[in-house]
Scaffold this motif. Structure first.
Motif, mmCIF file in Angstrom:
data_model
loop_
_atom_site.group_PDB
_atom_site.id
_atom_site.type_symbol
_atom_site.label_atom_id
_atom_site.label_comp_id
_atom_site.label_asym_id
_atom_site.label_seq_id
_atom_site.Cartn_x
_atom_site.Cartn_y
_atom_site.Cartn_z
ATOM 1 N N ALA A 1 -4.113 -4.824 -0.600
ATOM 2 C CA ALA A 1 -3.631 -3.564 -0.021
ATOM 3 C C ALA A 1 -2.912 -2.730 -1.069
ATOM 4 O O ALA A 1 -3.052 -1.493 -1.117
ATOM 5 C CB ALA A 1 -2.706 -3.852 1.162
ATOM 6 N N ASP A 2 -2.147 -3.394 -1.925
ATOM 7 C CA ASP A 2 -1.466 -2.652 -2.993
ATOM 8 C C ASP A 2 -2.473 -2.094 -3.994
ATOM 9 O O ASP A 2 -2.318 -0.953 -4.463
ATOM 10 C CB ASP A 2 -0.470 -3.569 -3.703
ATOM 11 N N ARG A 3 -3.495 -2.868 -4.328
ATOM 12 C CA ARG A 3 -4.497 -2.386 -5.283
ATOM 13 C C ARG A 3 -5.250 -1.177 -4.742
ATOM 14 O O ARG A 3 -5.554 -0.240 -5.471
ATOM 15 C CB ARG A 3 -5.489 -3.508 -5.612
ATOM 16 N N ARG A 4 -5.543 -1.205 -3.486
ATOM 17 C CA ARG A 4 -6.341 -0.122 -2.886
ATOM 18 C C ARG A 4 -5.482 1.021 -2.354
ATOM 19 O O ARG A 4 -6.020 2.040 -1.917
ATOM 20 C CB ARG A 4 -7.204 -0.678 -1.745
ATOM 21 N N GLY A 5 -4.194 0.887 -2.363
ATOM 22 C CA GLY A 5 -3.348 1.916 -1.785
ATOM 23 C C GLY A 5 -3.570 2.032 -0.288
ATOM 24 O O GLY A 5 -3.569 3.132 0.279
ATOM 25 N N PHE A 6 -3.771 0.883 0.376
ATOM 26 C CA PHE A 6 -4.016 0.851 1.824
ATOM 27 C C PHE A 6 -2.749 0.360 2.512
ATOM 28 O O PHE A 6 -2.369 -0.805 2.371
ATOM 29 C CB PHE A 6 -5.192 -0.078 2.131
ATOM 30 N N PRO A 7 -2.057 1.228 3.259
ATOM 31 C CA PRO A 7 -0.768 0.837 3.847
ATOM 32 C C PRO A 7 -0.896 -0.295 4.871
ATOM 33 O O PRO A 7 -1.735 -0.242 5.781
ATOM 34 C CB PRO A 7 -0.278 2.125 4.528
ATOM 35 N N LEU A 8 -0.086 -1.320 4.702
ATOM 36 C CA LEU A 8 0.098 -2.385 5.690
ATOM 37 C C LEU A 8 1.501 -2.232 6.274
ATOM 38 O O LEU A 8 2.492 -2.213 5.533
ATOM 39 C CB LEU A 8 -0.048 -3.759 5.044
ATOM 40 N N GLY B 1 0.794 -1.237 0.000
ATOM 41 C CA GLY B 1 0.000 0.000 0.000
ATOM 42 C C GLY B 1 0.814 1.270 0.000
ATOM 43 O O GLY B 1 0.397 2.283 0.595
ATOM 44 N N ARG B 2 1.967 1.278 -0.688
ATOM 45 C CA ARG B 2 2.811 2.470 -0.706
ATOM 46 C C ARG B 2 2.070 3.684 -1.270
ATOM 47 O O ARG B 2 2.351 4.821 -0.885
ATOM 48 C CB ARG B 2 4.074 2.193 -1.524
ATOM 49 N N ALA B 3 1.107 3.483 -2.165
ATOM 50 C CA ALA B 3 0.368 4.612 -2.759
ATOM 51 C C ALA B 3 -0.470 5.369 -1.729
ATOM 52 O O ALA B 3 -0.929 6.475 -1.996
ATOM 53 C CB ALA B 3 -0.535 4.107 -3.891
ATOM 54 N N GLY B 4 -0.651 4.770 -0.553
ATOM 55 C CA GLY B 4 -1.481 5.431 0.456
ATOM 56 C C GLY B 4 -0.710 6.105 1.563
ATOM 57 O O GLY B 4 -1.277 6.395 2.632
ATOM 58 N N ASP C 1 -12.525 -4.275 4.069
ATOM 59 C CA ASP C 1 -13.465 -3.805 5.102
ATOM 60 C C ASP C 1 -12.928 -2.552 5.795
ATOM 61 O O ASP C 1 -13.669 -1.592 6.046
ATOM 62 C CB ASP C 1 -13.694 -4.904 6.143
ATOM 63 N N LEU C 2 -11.652 -2.544 6.103
ATOM 64 C CA LEU C 2 -11.071 -1.373 6.769
ATOM 65 C C LEU C 2 -11.007 -0.169 5.831
ATOM 66 O O LEU C 2 -11.286 0.975 6.234
ATOM 67 C CB LEU C 2 -9.659 -1.716 7.274
ATOM 68 N N ASP C 3 -10.634 -0.431 4.586
ATOM 69 C CA ASP C 3 -10.542 0.669 3.614
ATOM 70 C C ASP C 3 -11.912 1.290 3.368
ATOM 71 O O ASP C 3 -12.039 2.516 3.257
ATOM 72 C CB ASP C 3 -9.948 0.143 2.312
ATOM 73 N N ARG D 1 -14.210 1.655 5.402
ATOM 74 C CA ARG D 1 -14.591 2.465 6.564
ATOM 75 C C ARG D 1 -13.686 3.681 6.738
ATOM 76 O O ARG D 1 -13.796 4.398 7.722
ATOM 77 C CB ARG D 1 -14.572 1.595 7.821
ATOM 78 N N GLY D 2 -12.797 3.898 5.781
ATOM 79 C CA GLY D 2 -11.993 5.117 5.774
ATOM 80 C C GLY D 2 -10.771 5.084 6.657
ATOM 81 O O GLY D 2 -10.212 6.155 6.967
ATOM 82 N N LEU D 3 -10.317 3.904 7.074
ATOM 83 C CA LEU D 3 -9.135 3.851 7.927
ATOM 84 C C LEU D 3 -7.897 4.298 7.168
ATOM 85 O O LEU D 3 -7.821 4.169 5.945
ATOM 86 C CB LEU D 3 -8.932 2.435 8.487
ATOM 87 N N ALA D 4 -6.909 4.772 7.925
ATOM 88 C CA ALA D 4 -5.682 5.263 7.301
ATOM 89 C C ALA D 4 -4.716 4.118 6.991
ATOM 90 O O ALA D 4 -4.123 4.080 5.910
ATOM 91 C CB ALA D 4 -5.004 6.292 8.196
ATOM 92 N N ALA D 5 -4.551 3.190 7.935
ATOM 93 C CA ALA D 5 -3.563 2.122 7.740
ATOM 94 C C ALA D 5 -3.764 1.051 8.802
ATOM 95 O O ALA D 5 -4.454 1.263 9.810
ATOM 96 C CB ALA D 5 -2.137 2.673 7.803
ATOM 97 N N LEU D 6 -3.144 -0.104 8.573
ATOM 98 C CA LEU D 6 -3.159 -1.210 9.533
ATOM 99 C C LEU D 6 -1.709 -1.562 9.863
ATOM 100 O O LEU D 6 -0.901 -1.829 8.968
ATOM 101 C CB LEU D 6 -3.873 -2.428 8.943
ATOM 102 N N ALA D 7 -1.377 -1.552 11.180
ATOM 103 C CA ALA D 7 -0.033 -1.922 11.643
ATOM 104 C C ALA D 7 -0.159 -3.196 12.465
ATOM 105 O O ALA D 7 -0.962 -3.268 13.399
ATOM 106 C CB ALA D 7 0.576 -0.793 12.466
ATOM 107 N N ILE D 8 0.634 -4.216 12.141
ATOM 108 C CA ILE D 8 0.447 -5.532 12.731
ATOM 109 C C ILE D 8 1.787 -6.112 13.178
ATOM 110 O O ILE D 8 2.830 -5.881 12.551
ATOM 111 C CB ILE D 8 -0.257 -6.478 11.728
ATOM 112 N N LYS D 9 1.734 -6.866 14.311
ATOM 113 C CA LYS D 9 2.889 -7.621 14.783
ATOM 114 C C LYS D 9 2.685 -9.086 14.408
ATOM 115 O O LYS D 9 1.629 -9.661 14.661
ATOM 116 C CB LYS D 9 3.024 -7.517 16.302
ATOM 117 N N LEU D 10 3.685 -9.666 13.826
ATOM 118 C CA LEU D 10 3.620 -11.076 13.449
ATOM 119 C C LEU D 10 4.500 -11.915 14.377
ATOM 120 O O LEU D 10 5.408 -11.401 15.031
ATOM 121 C CB LEU D 10 4.074 -11.264 11.998
#
Length: 588
Positions: free
Chosen positions: A121-128, A44-47, A93-95, A97-106
């Motif tokens: 995420a890449d298609r939608r420009g939604f940063p992970l 999601g770099r585009a976002g 679902d998050l995109d 609802r207008g969220l900015a980004a998702l940060a996750i611990k693996l």
């Protein structure tokens, strides 16, 4: 690989539902804070320009019901540990609802993210964002929220300082020009204020930039309103910021900032909003002053039309102070809204002191006029003032409670001839302006007086124009235009104050022909009318009606059996002609 930003640039902005700008940090700026050293952007770099205004932690399965727009959502993946199939749709679902980004611990609950989730995420420009394991959520929450609040406080402090400076300008007597000068200096851009019809009210900045904004459709490109505000894109080679100038629920125009070099920032919009508020105060003050001046002008014109303004020299001198030139041949034009119930239309109504009724200055509410009626009257006044000002700058124009009155130059030309020239041009322009912005279609009728050569004759000319507008409407319906000299016998008929007397005269004179119920009788009445118009010329009447000569002779015999020997009785012909004229007059 960690993602950092060397230059955070201007603060990002979100479009708030209230129309108020709320500043935050872009996702790229969030990745640059110290607590996120080692964080990696995996999709999601585009976002990266998405705005983070708040933070949330996802540790319950139904978190979608609680998230809000512009949030950075932090998670360890705990709620998703037993339902990995839901990860494929989580980004969508998050995109949505207008969220900015998702940060996750693996590593603790989820070992990896599905390839479909990363691709989506890449298609939608939604940063992970992949968080390092040694960073606590509380540290991220504390630092990012602190940065957002500091940014917000800094912007608000500067905006408040600008607001105080602009208010001080107004308190010291400054106007729109001084306001836009100050804003242009603060932002180092060109600034203009335009009214609702795209006329420039004040401008500051380089001439070429101001000229570029004159052709800009501020109404269509407005970036701030009930739905929010924002920077809008290129006009030519530059950027615009547009904010509406609102006061008391009325839209007074737009304030526009223009930077051909793209120097406008998100923080500048807050300043422009404050400037729009101050500009609204200035416009409201100017309108209040203009309303008082308009009332004073209307009062004096009313006194002139009632014959109470003094001798000609005094009237001419006083009018010169208003920019009115009455030291020349003039005529009176009266425009009146259609569809409004009135009293006797024969003469202008007057009170016991000889004052013209219905000639209160604009703004009166006599008769309980509703908001729609007042709006239509105000629009009619504005239309006529604009049209008359364009064609005759020395004309006197005023809006009364039920009509708009203009005293325009006749230049010695015959009144009827002039009515087909300059007056016609004014009428067309006023009609166009009047109809342009009304939500409901309305029409107005116009009456024109004879030419007079002195202010002392204006009361009589006003009466002529009032009579022309009302009789013209009776003859031709809504939207009529009538000159007093063209009324003919209808002027005399309009003097009859009792409509029932006219109805009785028609019934007694025409008998059954007065009714519209029988088509045959209506046809016979038409034959009678053409006979009288041709002075009983049978051949000409037959030609006009497309009858055979013998057919017309038969009809004449039938008419005489019904009405009397009108072919031999000139007085009867006169009565029949008058009765037919009365039938033509509407509203009797």
């Amino acid at each position: 690989m960690s993602y950092t930003t060397a230059d955070p640039g201007p603060p990002a902005l979100r479009l708030a539902s209230t129309g108020t700008l709320t500043y935050g940090l872009s996702v790229g700026e969030v990745l640059g804070v110290s607590t996120l050293n080692g964080a990696r952007l995996i999709a999601g770099r585009a976002g990266l320009e998405r705005v983070v205004q708040r933070l949330n932690v996802m540790e319950v399965p139904d978190v979608l019901s609680w998230v809000k727009p512009n949030e950075l959502l932090l998670t360890t993946g705990y709620p998703l540990r037993n339902t990995p199939q839901s990860l494929d749709n989580l980004v969508a679902d998050l995109d949505d609802r207008g969220l900015a980004a998702l940060a996750i611990k693996l590593g603790r609950y989820l070992d990896s993210l599905p390839a479909e989730m990363i691709a989506q995420a890449d298609r939608r420009g939604f940063p992970l964002i992949l968080l390092p394991n040694d960073v606590g959520f509380d540290d991220i929450l504390n630092q990012v929220l602190t940065d957002i609040l500091n940014r917000q406080a800094s912007v608000l402090a500067r905006t408040e300082e600008v607001h105080r400076a602009l208010v001080q300008i107004v308190l010291c007597g400054g106007g729109l020009k001084e306001v836009v000068d100050e804003v242009a200096s603060l932002l180092d851009v060109a600034v203009v204020v335009v009214d609702g019809e795209q006329r420039v009210l004040a401008a500051a900045g380089p001439d070429e930039h101001v000229q570029a904004m004159r052709g800009f459709d501020a109404g269509r490109h407005a970036a701030c309103g009930r739905g929010g505000c924002g920077i809008i894109g290129a006009h030519g080679t530059g950027d615009h910021l547009v904010v509406p100038v609102m006061a008391g629920g009325f839209d007074h125009g737009r304030i526009i900032a223009f930077s051909p070099g793209g120097a406008l920032r998100g923080t500048d919009l807050g300043i422009l909003e404050r400037a729009a508020t101050v500009a609204a105060l200035v416009v409201t003050k100017q309108q209040a002053v203009a309303a008082v001046e308009s009332k004073y002008r209307a009062d004096f014109l009313r006194d002139i039309l009632a014959g109470r303004a003094g001798d000609d020299d005094r009237v001419i001198a006083h009018c010169a102070g208003f920019g009115w030139d009455l030291d020349r041949p003039v005529m009176v034009v009266v425009a009146e809204l259609d569809g409004r119930p009135r009293g006797n239309p024969s003469v202008p109504e007057t009170d016991g002191k000889g004052r013209v009724r219905g000639a209160e200055p604009d703004g009166g509410t006599r008769g309980g006029r509703g908001a729609e009626e007042r709006t239509a009257q105000e629009r009619l006044a504005a239309a006529w003032m604009s049209a008359v000002r364009r064609h005759d700058r020395g004309a006197a124009v005023a809006s009364f409670a039920h009509e708009v009155v203009a005293v325009i130059g006749a230049d010695g030309t015959d009144s009827a001839e002039l009515a087909d020239g300059p007056v016609q041009a004014m009428l067309k322009e006023a009609s166009s302006i009047f109809a342009e912005h009304l939500p409901v279609r309305r029409t107005f009728s116009t009456g024109i007086s004879r030419t007079v050569t002195s202010p002392a004759a204006l009361p009589e000319a006003y009466e002529q124009a009032v009579k022309a507008v009302r009789v013209g409407r009776q003859l031709n319906g809504a939207g009529a235009r009538a000159h007093f000299d063209q009324l003919g016998v209808y002027r005399l008929l309009s003097l009859v104050s009792d409509p029932e007397e006219l109805h009785a005269f028609v019934r007694e004179t025409l008998g059954d022909l007065a009714s519209d119920d029988e088509p045959e009788l209506v046809d016979l009445r038409r034959t009678l009318q053409v006979l009288l118009e041709t002075n009983l010329n049978v051949a000409e009447t037959a030609r006009r009606l497309h009858f055979h000569y013998n057919t017309l002779r038969y009809r004449i015999g039938k008419l005489e059996r019904m009405l009397g020997a009108f072919t031999e009785d000139a007085h009867l012909r006169l009565n029949l002609t008058l009765a037919l004229h009365v039938l033509r007059m509407r509203g009797i």
